[in-house]
Design a protein around this motif. Sequence first.
Motif: not given
Length: 184
Positions: A16-24
């Motif tokens: 999932s590209c909408l993950d908090p770690e990836l968002t950071v």
Amino acid sequence: MAQSELEKMQAGEWYSCLDPELTVMRHRALEACHEHSVLYPAERGNIGPKLRALFASCADDVRIEARFHCAYGINIHLASDVFLNVGCVILDTAPVKIGRHSMLGPNVQIYCADHHRDPELRKQHLEIARPVTIGDNVWIGGGAIILPGISIGDDAIIGAGAVVTRDVAAGATVVGNPAKPIAR
């Protein structure tokens, strides 16, 4: 223990590209791209300092014109004497390797993210990361699009506006949408 979305992305699995770690991580890349774009050219040099630090590897003589955008930066490998003209976009969810003496024209786009074909799974923001490899001494004309999982061989030419949907052999010239080989 369950894998994080970053670990799934790095392993080439659906994530999932909408993950908090990836968002950071994307936010960090946005800040680096912004710094690169707003620094005065004499102050920025060939690449803004935050952007250079973000890349997986980057030779000293690489030049990237402002404006530039990348998704994460951490998957980008730039060999010596690489030039990226204004407006290039690299969505580096997987490794993107650009070989020595390669030149990308204005507004070239490189995509590693591929979204799910099943509409229900696509609603869950699932994507998969496929690497892109560009060989040495490649010339990619302005506005070309390189799709996920593509390899481009040494000395190849990609015509302006081409959409590269298949691997390109070393020394080949491809043009069009979808890109097809032509004689040099």
